[in-house]
Write an enzyme that holds these catalytic residues in place. Structure first.
Site, PDB file in Angstrom:
ATOM      1  N   ASP A  72      53.132 -14.674 -16.908  1.00  0.00           N
ATOM      2  CA  ASP A  72      53.806 -15.414 -15.845  1.00  0.00           C
ATOM      3  C   ASP A  72      53.958 -14.563 -14.592  1.00  0.00           C
ATOM      4  O   ASP A  72      53.686 -13.357 -14.616  1.00  0.00           O
ATOM      5  CB  ASP A  72      55.187 -15.909 -16.331  1.00  0.00           C
ATOM      6  CG  ASP A  72      55.990 -14.825 -17.051  1.00  0.00           C
ATOM      7  OD1 ASP A  72      55.720 -13.628 -16.832  1.00  0.00           O
ATOM      8  OD2 ASP A  72      56.878 -15.178 -17.830  1.00  0.00           O
ATOM      9  N   ASN A 143      67.963 -17.786 -23.624  1.00  0.00           N
ATOM     10  CA  ASN A 143      68.049 -19.222 -23.892  1.00  0.00           C
ATOM     11  C   ASN A 143      66.851 -19.725 -24.706  1.00  0.00           C
ATOM     12  O   ASN A 143      66.620 -20.922 -24.804  1.00  0.00           O
ATOM     13  CB  ASN A 143      68.165 -20.010 -22.581  1.00  0.00           C
ATOM     14  CG  ASN A 143      66.918 -19.873 -21.710  1.00  0.00           C
ATOM     15  OD1 ASN A 143      65.983 -19.160 -22.076  1.00  0.00           O
ATOM     16  ND2 ASN A 143      66.890 -20.556 -20.581  1.00  0.00           N
ATOM     17  N   HIS A 145      63.642 -19.064 -24.084  1.00  0.00           N
ATOM     18  CA  HIS A 145      62.376 -19.323 -23.386  1.00  0.00           C
ATOM     19  C   HIS A 145      61.327 -18.289 -23.767  1.00  0.00           C
ATOM     20  O   HIS A 145      61.639 -17.166 -24.171  1.00  0.00           O
ATOM     21  CB  HIS A 145      62.572 -19.426 -21.864  1.00  0.00           C
ATOM     22  CG  HIS A 145      62.832 -18.134 -21.139  1.00  0.00           C
ATOM     23  ND1 HIS A 145      63.705 -18.049 -20.077  1.00  0.00           N
ATOM     24  CD2 HIS A 145      62.328 -16.890 -21.288  1.00  0.00           C
ATOM     25  CE1 HIS A 145      63.709 -16.823 -19.612  1.00  0.00           C
ATOM     26  NE2 HIS A 145      62.894 -16.092 -20.324  1.00  0.00           N
ATOM     27  N   GLU A 150      61.209 -22.964 -19.918  1.00  0.00           N
ATOM     28  CA  GLU A 150      62.643 -23.131 -20.131  1.00  0.00           C
ATOM     29  C   GLU A 150      62.905 -24.337 -21.051  1.00  0.00           C
ATOM     30  O   GLU A 150      61.995 -25.149 -21.277  1.00  0.00           O
ATOM     31  CB  GLU A 150      63.326 -23.352 -18.778  1.00  0.00           C
ATOM     32  CG  GLU A 150      63.104 -22.231 -17.761  1.00  0.00           C
ATOM     33  CD  GLU A 150      63.910 -20.960 -18.051  1.00  0.00           C
ATOM     34  OE1 GLU A 150      64.325 -20.750 -19.202  1.00  0.00           O
ATOM     35  OE2 GLU A 150      64.118 -20.180 -17.102  1.00  0.00           O
TER      36      GLU A 150
HETATM   37  C1  GLP Z   1      61.609 -13.005 -18.560  1.00  0.00           C
HETATM   38  C2  GLP Z   1      60.122 -13.134 -18.895  1.00  0.00           C
HETATM   39  C3  GLP Z   1      59.901 -13.294 -20.368  1.00  0.00           C
HETATM   40  C4  GLP Z   1      60.702 -12.244 -21.124  1.00  0.00           C
HETATM   41  C5  GLP Z   1      62.174 -12.455 -20.881  1.00  0.00           C
HETATM   42  C6  GLP Z   1      63.084 -11.500 -21.637  1.00  0.00           C
HETATM   43  O1  GLP Z   1      62.225 -14.208 -18.420  1.00  0.00           O
HETATM   44  N1  GLP Z   1      59.487 -14.222 -18.222  1.00  0.00           N
HETATM   45  O2  GLP Z   1      58.516 -13.171 -20.654  1.00  0.00           O
HETATM   46  O3  GLP Z   1      60.422 -12.324 -22.483  1.00  0.00           O
HETATM   47  O4  GLP Z   1      62.388 -12.281 -19.493  1.00  0.00           O
HETATM   48  O5  GLP Z   1      63.264 -10.311 -20.915  1.00  0.00           O
HETATM   49  P1  GLP Z   1      63.851  -8.988 -21.524  1.00  0.00           P
HETATM   50  O6  GLP Z   1      62.806  -8.436 -22.414  1.00  0.00           O
HETATM   51  O7  GLP Z   1      64.102  -8.101 -20.330  1.00  0.00           O
HETATM   52  O8  GLP Z   1      65.097  -9.349 -22.235  1.00  0.00           O
END
Ligand code: GLP
Length: 250
Positions: A72, A143, A145, A150
Site C-alpha cells: 500500500d 482494527n 485491517h 479497513e
Molecule cells: C499500517 C499498514 C499495515 C500494517 C499496520 C500495522 O496500517 N498499512 O500494512 O500492518 O499499519 O502497523 P504496525 O506494524 O506499525 O503496528
C-alpha cells in the site's frame, strides 16, 4: 509450539525468533528460484524481519533477483516524501537487500480519485505481469485491517483508493505530528488481491494487537474483521507473541 485455527497455522513466539523463522523461509524460497516475488508490508512489526534479511545478505544470501510489491501507499505524498512507504521500503528493504529499483514495485497514490483508480489498475497489471506474489508478508492493524483494507471492505476488492479509518489515522499521528496532517486515503492492494498470494505470512506483536488476533482466531469467522478473509486461504501462517496471544482461549 504450532497450533492451528482452521486453515491458519499459529505460533506463539518472541518477535526476534518469529522474524528469524520467517527469514529462514524467505531465504529458502529465494534459493529455490531466482524469480521469487515477495509482497512487503510496512509498519513497526516487520522491521525485525527486514533487519534479519539484511543480516542474511551480509552472510552471503543474494536477493538481487527478487521482485517486490509493496502492499500500500498513503495518498497525496510527494515522490520523495520520507514518510511515503516506498521511501521506507527503499531504506529498510531494497537498499539493504540490494534489490534493484526496477524490481521494487509500489503503487502510485495520487490523491484525486480518477488518477488513483488509474494507478490502482496499473498496479494490478504489474502484479499480473510479474506472475503474482509468491509470499506476502502482512502486519495487522489494531482494527484488524490488512494493507489498508479497513472494516467493511468487500472481500473481493482489488487494488483501490481506500479511506482510512479514524483509528488508523490516529495511529499515524506519531509519524505526521498532527492528525490534520495524516493522509485521509491510501492506495492499497485489495483483500481479493492479497488472497491471490500463494503464501501469506502474518506477524502480530504486542498488546495492541490482542483483540484483533483473538477475533481472527475465534471459532466463528468475524465478517467485520478484514483479516478474517485469511481463514479461506490454503497457506497462511501467523507468528504472534505472548502479549498478542493473551486474549486467546479465554
Ligand atoms: C499500517 C499498514 C499495515 C500494517 C499496520 C500495522 O496500517 N498499512 O500494512 O500492518 O499499519 O502497523 P504496525 O506494524 O506499525 O503496528
Amino acid at each position: 509450539m504450532e497450533t492451528r485455527a482452521g486453515s491458519i497455522a499459529v505460533k506463539v513466539i518472541d518477535p526476534p525468533a518469529g522474524a528469524r523463522e520467517l527469514a529462514d523461509e524467505i531465504c529458502e524460497r529465494v534459493a529455490r528460484g531466482p524469480s521469487f516475488v515477495l509482497g512487503l508490508a510496512t509498519g513497526k512489526t516487520p522491521v525485525g524481519l527486514y533487519g534479519e534479511l539484511a543480516a542474511r545478505r551480509a552472510a552471503g544470501v543474494s536477493f538481487a533477483g527478487v521482485t517486490t510489491f509493496n502492499l500500500d501507499e498513503l495518498a497525496g505524498l510527494g515522490a520523495d516524501d520520507p514518510r511515503a512507504f516506498r521511501c521506507w521500503t527503499a531504506e529498510l528493504v531494497h537498499g539493504p537487500l540490494g534489490i534493484p529499483p526496477q524490481r521494487a514495485h509500489s503503487p502510485d497514490a495520487p490523491a484525486d480519485p480518477a488518477s488513483a483508480a488509474a494507478a490502482a489498475a496499473d498496479y494490478e497489471r504489474r502484479l499480473a505481469e510479474a506472475g503474482g506474489v509468491d509470499l506476502q508478508v502482512l502486519g495487522l492493524g489494531r482494527n484488524g485491517h490488512i494493507g489498508f483494507n479497513e472494516p467493511g471492505t468487500p472481500t473481493d476488492a482489488r487494488t483501490h483508493l481506500a479511506r482510512l479509518a479514524d483509528a488508523t489515522r490516529r495511529d499515524a499521528v506519531a509519524t505526521f505530528g498532527a492528525l490534520a496532517d495524516v493522509p485521509t486515503h491510501a492506495v492499497t492492494m485489495g483483500l481479493g488481491t492479497i488472497l491471490e498470494a500463494r503464501a501469506i505470512r502474518l506477524l502480530a506483536f504486542g498488546a495492541a494487537k490482542r483483540e484483533a488476533v483473538a477475533r481472527l482466531l475465534a471459532d466463528e469467522p468475524d465478517p467485520t474483521l478484514p483479516a478474517s478473509v485469511l481463514r479461506g486461504h490454503p497457506d497462511v501462517r501467523i507468528w504472534i507473541d505472548a502479549e498478542a496471544a493473551a486474549g486467546l482461549h479465554r
